[in-house]
Design a protein around this motif. Structure first.
Motif, PDB file in Angstrom:
ATOM      1  N   SER A 134       0.811  -1.217   0.000  1.00 30.71           N
ATOM      2  CA  SER A 134       0.000   0.000   0.000  1.00 30.71           C
ATOM      3  C   SER A 134       0.846   1.270   0.000  1.00 30.71           C
ATOM      4  CB  SER A 134      -0.942   0.004   1.208  1.00 30.71           C
ATOM      5  OG  SER A 134      -0.204   0.074   2.408  1.00 30.71           O
ATOM      6  N   ALA A 135       2.127   1.171   0.327  1.00 32.57           N
ATOM      7  CA  ALA A 135       2.999   2.353   0.383  1.00 32.57           C
ATOM      8  C   ALA A 135       3.011   3.112  -0.940  1.00 32.57           C
ATOM      9  CB  ALA A 135       4.421   1.949   0.770  1.00 32.57           C
ATOM     10  N   ALA A 136       2.998   2.412  -2.055  1.00 27.87           N
ATOM     11  CA  ALA A 136       3.035   3.059  -3.373  1.00 27.87           C
ATOM     12  C   ALA A 136       1.732   3.785  -3.690  1.00 27.87           C
ATOM     13  CB  ALA A 136       3.323   2.011  -4.441  1.00 27.87           C
ATOM     14  N   PHE A 137       0.648   3.495  -2.975  1.00 17.53           N
ATOM     15  CA  PHE A 137      -0.651   4.088  -3.261  1.00 17.53           C
ATOM     16  C   PHE A 137      -1.073   5.120  -2.220  1.00 17.53           C
ATOM     17  CE2 PHE A 137      -0.439  -0.147  -5.049  1.00 17.53           C
ATOM     18  CZ  PHE A 137      -0.766   0.098  -6.374  1.00 17.53           C
ATOM     19  N   PHE A 138      -0.267   5.267  -1.159  1.00 20.59           N
ATOM     20  CA  PHE A 138      -0.562   6.225  -0.092  1.00 20.59           C
ATOM     21  C   PHE A 138       0.200   7.505  -0.428  1.00 20.59           C
ATOM     22  CE2 PHE A 138      -0.836   8.199   3.978  1.00 20.59           C
ATOM     23  CZ  PHE A 138      -1.936   7.637   4.608  1.00 20.59           C
ATOM     24  N   LYS A 139      -0.509   8.526  -0.879  1.00 19.87           N
ATOM     25  CA  LYS A 139       0.118   9.758  -1.378  1.00 19.87           C
ATOM     26  C   LYS A 139      -0.028  10.879  -0.349  1.00 19.87           C
ATOM     27  CE  LYS A 139       0.745   7.732  -5.364  1.00 19.87           C
ATOM     28  NZ  LYS A 139       2.025   7.340  -5.852  1.00 19.87           N
ATOM     29  N   LYS A 140       1.097  11.302   0.218  1.00 17.52           N
ATOM     30  CA  LYS A 140       1.082  12.405   1.182  1.00 17.52           C
ATOM     31  C   LYS A 140       1.339  13.722   0.440  1.00 17.52           C
ATOM     32  CE  LYS A 140       4.101  10.505   4.060  1.00 17.52           C
ATOM     33  NZ  LYS A 140       4.329   9.154   3.658  1.00 17.52           N
ATOM     34  N   VAL A 141       0.434  14.684   0.631  1.00 19.93           N
ATOM     35  CA  VAL A 141       0.571  16.010   0.029  1.00 19.93           C
ATOM     36  C   VAL A 141       1.333  16.927   0.985  1.00 19.93           C
ATOM     37  CG1 VAL A 141      -0.726  18.004  -0.835  1.00 19.93           C
ATOM     38  CG2 VAL A 141      -1.567  15.693  -1.246  1.00 19.93           C
ATOM     39  N   GLU A 142       1.042  16.796   2.271  1.00 20.42           N
ATOM     40  CA  GLU A 142       1.712  17.575   3.306  1.00 20.42           C
ATOM     41  C   GLU A 142       1.963  16.640   4.477  1.00 20.42           C
ATOM     42  OE1 GLU A 142       0.548  21.040   6.499  1.00 20.42           O
ATOM     43  OE2 GLU A 142      -0.461  21.074   4.567  1.00 20.42           O
ATOM     44  N   CYS A 143       3.178  16.716   5.034  1.00 22.82           N
ATOM     45  CA  CYS A 143       3.485  15.829   6.157  1.00 22.82           C
ATOM     46  C   CYS A 143       4.627  16.400   6.986  1.00 22.82           C
ATOM     47  CB  CYS A 143       3.867  14.442   5.628  1.00 22.82           C
ATOM     48  SG  CYS A 143       4.216  13.261   6.961  1.00 22.82           S
ATOM     49  N   PHE A 144       4.498  16.279   8.287  1.00 21.29           N
ATOM     50  CA  PHE A 144       5.566  16.697   9.186  1.00 21.29           C
ATOM     51  C   PHE A 144       6.803  15.827   9.001  1.00 21.29           C
ATOM     52  CE2 PHE A 144       2.910  13.658  11.390  1.00 21.29           C
ATOM     53  CZ  PHE A 144       3.813  12.795  11.977  1.00 21.29           C
TER      54      PHE A 144
END
Length: 190
Positions: free
Chosen positions: A131-141
């Motif tokens: 699932s890592a390839a499909f989890f898209k972070k736009v903003e993250c600390f």
């Protein structure tokens, strides 16, 4: 007798120079005023002719729906936080239901329990691993190093979406962060 030896002629030239200076100043002021007045004149011309006119937003019209959201599927996203250092670190919610393609925000909270500054970094991990390839972070600390002052608490957002191409058999994703001290040196608060 040279041209500048005649005081009457010098005085006449100075007078002509002053008149020319005044004329040039008037021209410069008029040019500035014309340039300044062009903006509202241009807007009015555009409004009258209907060319390049920005219409005000119609509040009665709904924003178009995001067609990238797959409302036929629901994914459970679980959140976890592991602390490796002098703080408390946790998500403010343990799980939420999201549709693939839907922009979502979750907040993690960290509290530095020390009386010194601490530099830290968060590293994410995902389960199942695919699932890592499909989890898209736009903003993250987790994108940058965090500096926490003595006894400081921070609310840190993660804005993300799940790619709609996520395999259909994945119905639950766990996002886990390990928050650890970078250098471990004692930094006294300034």
């Amino acid at each position: 007798m040279s041209q500048h030896d005649d005081p009457l002629q010098d005085q006449e030239e100075r007078g002509l120079n002053r008149v020319m200076l005044r004329k040039l100043l008037v021209v410069a002021v008029l040019m500035f005023g014309f340039g300044y007045a062009l903006i509202p004149v241009y807007r009015k011309i555009c409004e009258v002719t209907g060319v390049n006119f920005l219409t005000p937003k119609d509040v009665t019209v709904e924003a178009p729906a995001n067609t990238q959201i797959d409302k036929s599927r629901t994914i459970t996203v679980e959140f976890d936080g592991n602390a490796q250092g002098p703080w408390r670190f946790r998500p403010t919610v343990t799980s939420m239901q999201v549709h693939p393609g839907e922009m979502t925000q979750v907040t993690y909270e960290v509290v530095n329990t020390q009386s010194r500054n601490v530099d830290a970094q968060a590293i994410p991990s995902y389960a199942p691993q695919q699932s890592a390839a499909f989890f898209k972070k736009v903003e993250c600390f987790c994108f940058t190093q965090q500096t926490l002052g003595p006894n400081q608490a921070k609310q840190m957002p993660v804005v993300f979406y799940i790619d709609p191409k996520l395999p259909k058999d994945v119905t639950t994703i766990t996002l886990s962060y390990t928050f650890f001290e970078i250098n471990g040196k004692d930094k006294t608060a300034g």
